[in-house]
Structure formats: structure tokens, C-alpha cells
Design a protein around this motif. Structure first.
Motif, PDB file in Angstrom:
ATOM      1  N   ILE A 103     -37.743  -9.368   1.196  1.00 20.56           N
ATOM      2  CA  ILE A 103     -38.671 -10.398   1.019  1.00 20.56           C
ATOM      3  C   ILE A 103     -40.083  -9.771   0.406  1.00 20.56           C
ATOM      4  N   LEU A 104     -40.324 -10.552  -0.868  1.00 19.30           N
ATOM      5  CA  LEU A 104     -41.490 -10.160  -1.715  1.00 19.30           C
ATOM      6  C   LEU A 104     -42.359 -11.036  -1.705  1.00 19.30           C
ATOM      7  N   VAL A 105     -43.606 -10.694  -1.046  1.00 12.31           N
ATOM      8  CA  VAL A 105     -44.777 -11.523  -0.926  1.00 12.31           C
ATOM      9  C   VAL A 105     -45.663 -11.259  -2.272  1.00 12.31           C
ATOM     10  N   ILE A 106     -45.900 -12.638  -3.058  1.00 18.43           N
ATOM     11  CA  ILE A 106     -46.578 -12.301  -4.122  1.00 18.43           C
ATOM     12  C   ILE A 106     -47.857 -12.867  -4.246  1.00 18.43           C
TER      13      ILE A 106
ATOM     14  N   PRO B  13     -40.806 -10.591  14.261  1.00 19.50           N
ATOM     15  CA  PRO B  13     -40.497  -9.501  15.052  1.00 19.50           C
ATOM     16  C   PRO B  13     -38.980  -8.955  14.951  1.00 19.50           C
ATOM     17  N   ASP B  14     -38.019  -9.899  14.634  1.00 24.99           N
ATOM     18  CA  ASP B  14     -36.780  -9.395  14.820  1.00 24.99           C
ATOM     19  C   ASP B  14     -36.266  -8.826  13.210  1.00 24.99           C
ATOM     20  N   LEU B  15     -37.048  -8.982  12.377  1.00 24.74           N
ATOM     21  CA  LEU B  15     -36.779  -8.212  11.137  1.00 24.74           C
ATOM     22  C   LEU B  15     -37.352  -6.853  11.188  1.00 24.74           C
ATOM     23  N   ASN B  16     -36.711  -6.180  10.559  1.00 21.53           N
ATOM     24  CA  ASN B  16     -37.214  -4.627  10.427  1.00 21.53           C
ATOM     25  C   ASN B  16     -38.158  -4.999   9.101  1.00 21.53           C
ATOM     26  N   SER B  17     -39.249  -4.188   9.613  1.00 17.11           N
ATOM     27  CA  SER B  17     -40.242  -4.185   8.643  1.00 17.11           C
ATOM     28  C   SER B  17     -40.190  -3.734   7.158  1.00 17.11           C
ATOM     29  N   SER B  18     -39.155  -2.993   7.112  1.00 14.08           N
ATOM     30  CA  SER B  18     -38.729  -2.296   5.814  1.00 14.08           C
ATOM     31  C   SER B  18     -38.161  -3.802   4.944  1.00 14.08           C
ATOM     32  N   CYS B  19     -37.960  -4.960   5.582  1.00 16.11           N
ATOM     33  CA  CYS B  19     -37.552  -5.883   4.953  1.00 16.11           C
ATOM     34  C   CYS B  19     -38.590  -6.578   3.890  1.00 16.11           C
ATOM     35  N   ILE B  20     -39.575  -6.447   4.090  1.00 17.30           N
ATOM     36  CA  ILE B  20     -40.937  -6.901   3.749  1.00 17.30           C
ATOM     37  C   ILE B  20     -41.750  -6.040   2.724  1.00 17.30           C
ATOM     38  N   SER B  21     -42.164  -6.604   1.558  1.00 12.11           N
ATOM     39  CA  SER B  21     -42.981  -5.665   0.655  1.00 12.11           C
ATOM     40  C   SER B  21     -43.844  -6.629  -0.016  1.00 12.11           C
ATOM     41  N   ALA B  22     -44.847  -6.074  -0.563  1.00 14.78           N
ATOM     42  CA  ALA B  22     -45.830  -6.927  -1.305  1.00 14.78           C
ATOM     43  C   ALA B  22     -45.984  -6.403  -2.906  1.00 14.78           C
ATOM     44  N   LEU B  23     -46.447  -7.317  -3.719  1.00 13.11           N
ATOM     45  CA  LEU B  23     -46.165  -7.216  -5.280  1.00 13.11           C
ATOM     46  C   LEU B  23     -47.633  -6.339  -5.555  1.00 13.11           C
ATOM     47  N   MET B  24     -47.387  -5.186  -6.098  1.00 15.87           N
ATOM     48  CA  MET B  24     -48.187  -4.617  -6.890  1.00 15.87           C
ATOM     49  C   MET B  24     -47.909  -4.025  -8.364  1.00 15.87           C
TER      50      MET B  24
ATOM     51  N   HIS C 129     -39.981  -5.477  -9.693  1.00 16.13           N
ATOM     52  CA  HIS C 129     -40.198  -5.066  -8.243  1.00 16.13           C
ATOM     53  C   HIS C 129     -39.043  -5.126  -7.424  1.00 16.13           C
ATOM     54  N   MET C 130     -38.244  -6.442  -7.249  1.00 13.62           N
ATOM     55  CA  MET C 130     -37.161  -6.762  -6.719  1.00 13.62           C
ATOM     56  C   MET C 130     -35.945  -5.844  -7.218  1.00 13.62           C
ATOM     57  N   ARG C 131     -35.758  -5.739  -8.544  1.00  9.47           N
ATOM     58  CA  ARG C 131     -34.714  -5.016  -9.085  1.00  9.47           C
ATOM     59  C   ARG C 131     -34.667  -3.316  -8.781  1.00  9.47           C
ATOM     60  N   ASP C 132     -35.901  -2.932  -8.678  1.00 17.60           N
ATOM     61  CA  ASP C 132     -36.029  -1.452  -8.605  1.00 17.60           C
ATOM     62  C   ASP C 132     -35.755  -1.409  -6.996  1.00 17.60           C
ATOM     63  N   TRP C 133     -36.024  -2.573  -6.229  1.00 22.11           N
ATOM     64  CA  TRP C 133     -35.788  -2.356  -4.529  1.00 22.11           C
ATOM     65  C   TRP C 133     -34.211  -2.348  -4.560  1.00 22.11           C
ATOM     66  N   ILE C 134     -33.579  -3.320  -5.193  1.00 26.22           N
ATOM     67  CA  ILE C 134     -32.136  -3.410  -4.878  1.00 26.22           C
ATOM     68  C   ILE C 134     -31.376  -2.088  -5.499  1.00 26.22           C
ATOM     69  N   PHE C 135     -31.646  -1.891  -6.831  1.00 26.32           N
ATOM     70  CA  PHE C 135     -30.805  -1.049  -7.657  1.00 26.32           C
ATOM     71  C   PHE C 135     -31.352   0.549  -7.556  1.00 26.32           C
TER      72      PHE C 135
ATOM     73  N   ALA D  34     -36.937   4.397  -4.574  1.00 22.40           N
ATOM     74  CA  ALA D  34     -36.251   3.218  -3.939  1.00 22.40           C
ATOM     75  C   ALA D  34     -34.785   3.757  -4.519  1.00 22.40           C
ATOM     76  N   ASP D  35     -33.749   3.967  -3.394  1.00 24.50           N
ATOM     77  CA  ASP D  35     -32.353   4.263  -3.770  1.00 24.50           C
ATOM     78  C   ASP D  35     -31.382   3.572  -2.557  1.00 24.50           C
ATOM     79  N   GLY D  36     -30.743   3.080  -3.187  1.00 22.21           N
ATOM     80  CA  GLY D  36     -29.649   2.428  -2.024  1.00 22.21           C
ATOM     81  C   GLY D  36     -30.033   1.204  -1.048  1.00 22.21           C
ATOM     82  N   GLY D  37     -31.248   0.525  -1.826  1.00 21.31           N
ATOM     83  CA  GLY D  37     -31.938  -0.662  -1.064  1.00 21.31           C
ATOM     84  C   GLY D  37     -33.110  -0.145  -0.131  1.00 21.31           C
ATOM     85  N   GLN D  38     -33.273   1.269  -0.046  1.00 21.28           N
ATOM     86  CA  GLN D  38     -34.262   1.785   0.724  1.00 21.28           C
ATOM     87  C   GLN D  38     -35.516   2.112   0.037  1.00 21.28           C
TER      88      GLN D  38
END
Length: 328
Positions: free
Chosen positions: A129-132, A148-159, A252-258, A290-294
Motif C-alpha cells: 500500500i502506497l499512500v500518496i 491492525p491485521d495487516l503487517n505495518s510493513s505493508c504500508i509506506s508513504a511517498l517521498m 517507489h513501488m517498483r523499488d519496493w517490489i523488485f 529494498a530486496d525481495g519485497g522487504q
């Protein structure tokens, strides 16, 4: 052909989303081998416009586009979503911003709280999830608090828009290729308190302080990056940046994924773990790899007291706003 993945975008009738949608449909997000289904969310008042955008997407004959859905219900729009871009329905122009900043923030907060609840209920458990939309760090925390049921690492904000501006500014100043610039950082908030930091940056493997004058690197450049968004608004006659913001969201999302490129990092708003004295539990712009989605915050950077004070000034702004809206 691979199975399609589901990409959801809120505020999908806005200018940023309009740029983003066609880039995603053409494969710029996930590559030319990955089919996608787009789920577009808007307010009821903007559904007619959104239907027009859906028509254009269909008429574009994008080979990777497996489907387009339109909705004003976040539970429907986020059902099974793998990737989510949260733009809400922000004002495209400062000229139409008649409400006070606090009133707009409260309205956004209610929207992002609702989106957080819906994502918590129906999105993929591995969703990214990317908040823009601004105030981006507050909105990201609002989503996190309501999911609360999602890991906080699922959420990031655009810089990344600020990061890209700093990256391009440095390359232009040095007369260098963009590809040769590495290790730029923009700490903090997407606001005038952000701290663009070239202290660790290199161009072609050479530290930039050996290539450019100190005053420009550590004084002049800060104001240029901070004010770039206002310069764009002035040039457009009141319209906010849209194309560059959409490109930044994809970057942002591509770096997070790849993954980030070897020997480099990027700037990303993530939940603080206390690194560099930033209060735990707020979203803040850090240098990350970021590596392997983390995503992991870069550790061990040497930061002098003067620079640390500037970084903490931006953290103080975010922290106060979080307290104001009872998020801490």
C-alpha cells in the motif's frame, strides 16, 4: 501468460491517477509479462468521470490490461488487491482549496481511516500500500492504525517525488548523467521541513563534496528541493504536479517490489523503529534499501549534530500532527 494481479487506485479520476493508470496499463509498473486488473475507486460525485477514464483504458487496447472495475465502495475496490495506490480525492488545484488546512486534514483522515478498515478486511495479506496524498505521513499512520491485521510493513508513504527532485537537481548542477548519481536522501516529511541530504551522495563513484561547492550542496540545494513543488504550481497557474508525482509513485513501488539498485538506496516513508532518534510509531522519510519485497532502513550513517537537528525538526512536525489527531 501469468495470472493477472489486482492493482487498486483511489482518487482515480484525479490528475495524478490519470497519469498513473495509463503507465501501469502499459507495463511500466510490473513489466511487459505481467497482466493486471485495475480497480478504480472514487467518490459517488466523480463516478461519471471515472467511467470515462475506464472507457479510455479499454480503447487504449493495452495487451496487459485484463480488466477494469469502477466503484465508489472501498470494500469492493480493495477486494483481493495486491498493490494499492491511495490518492484519495485530493484537490488538483490550490485555487480550489477553500477549506482550512486542518479541515482538509480531518476530511482526509476520515477517508484514510475508512480505507484502512476496508484494506484490513479484504486486501491480500501481502498487499503493498502506497499512500500518496498529503499530509502523507499522517494519512499513512491513519491507514496503519485502522488495519491492525495487516503487517505495518505493508504500508509506506511517498517521498520519492522529493527524492527524484533532489536526484535530478544534483545531476543537473554537476552536468552528470542521472544514472551516475547515487545515495541521495530526503529525510522527513513531504513538506517545507523536509531535509534534502547530499552528504553521502556520489556521482560516478566520487563524493559530491569533491565536485561541487559546499554552500550549494548544504544550503542552496535544500531550499531548491523544498520549493520545487511550489515552483511547479506557479508555472502551471495553480495546478499541482501530476506527471512527476505519478512517475515517482511507480518508481517507489517498483523499488519496493523488485529491489533498489546495487550500491544505492532511495527515500521512503516507513514506520519508524527509533532509528536516528526518530520517535517510534510515526511514518517518516528515511533512506532505505529494498530486496525481495522487504524494505529496511539504512543503518549506521554518520550524521553531525547540525544535520541531525534538521532531521529531528521534520520529525517534530509529524509527531505534533499525529498528537493533534490522536494517533499516538
Amino acid at each position: 501468460m501469468k495470472n493477472s494481479v489486482r492493482v487498486a487506485i483511489s482518487g482515480a479520476a484525479g490528475r495524478i491517477a490519470n497519469n498513473l493508470l495509463f503507465s501501469i496499463a502499459s507495463g511500466q509498473l510490473l513489466g511487459d509479462q505481467q497482466p493486471i486488473s485495475l480497480s478504480l475507486l472514487e467518490t459517488p460525485a466523480r463516478l461519471s468521470m471515472l467511467n470515462g477514464i475506464a472507457m479510455e483504458l479499454h480503447d487504449g487496447v493495452f495487451p496487459l490490461l485484463a480488466g477494469v472495475e469502477v466503484s465508489d465502495d472501498p470494500w469492493q475496490a480493495f477486494e483481493g488487491a495486491d498493490y494499492v495506490f491511495l490518492i484519495s480525492s485530493p484537490l488538483d488545484s490550490l485555487a480550489t482549496a477553500s477549506k482550512t488546512a486542518d479541515a482538509r486534514m480531518e476530511q482526509h483522515g476520515n477517508t484514510f481511516a475508512l480505507h484502512g478498515k476496508a484494506l484490513n478486511d479484504v486486501a491480500s495479506r501481502d498487499v503493498k500500500i502506497l499512500v500518496i496524498s498529503n499530509p502523507v505521513m499522517i494519512n499513512a499512520l491513519m491507514v496503519q492504525r485502522n488495519a491492525p491485521d495487516l503487517n505495518s510493513s505493508c504500508i509506506s508513504a511517498l517521498m520519492r517525488l522529493d527524492h527524484n527532485r533532489a536526484h535530478a537537481l544534483l545531476a543537473h548542477k554537476a552536468g552528470a548523467s542521472l544514472a551516475d548519481v547515487r545515495k541521495v536522501i530526503v529525510w522527513g516529511n513531504h513538506s517545507s521541513t523536509q531535509y534534502p541530504d547530499f552528504y553521502h551522495a556520489t556521482i560516478g563513484g566520487v563524493r559530491v563534496d569533491a565536485l561541487l561547492e559546499n554552500d550549494w550542496l548544504h544550503q542552496v540545494s535544500i531550499g531548491l528541493v523544498r520549493q520545487r513543488g511550489y515552483a511547479v504550481i506557479d508555472a502551471y497557474g495553480g495546478l499541482r504536479a501530476a506527471s512527476s508525482a505519478a512517475k515517482a509513485a511507480i518508481d517507489h513501488m517498483r523499488d519496493w517490489i523488485f529491489g533498489t539498485r546495487d550500491g544505492d538506496w532511495t527515500s521512503m516513508g516507513v514506520l519508524s523503529d527509533g532509528s536516528y532518534g526518530i520517535p517510534s510509531g510515526i511514518f517518516f522519510g528515511f533512506p532505505v534499501v529494498a530486496d525481495g519485497g522487504q524494505v529496511n532502513i539504512v543503518q549506521g550513517l554518520q550524521i553531525c549534530p547540525e544535520r541531525l537537528e534538521k532531521i529531528h525538526h521534520s520529525a517534530d512536525e509529524i509527531y505534533r500532527r499525529c498528537q493533534q489527531f490522536n494517533l499516538l
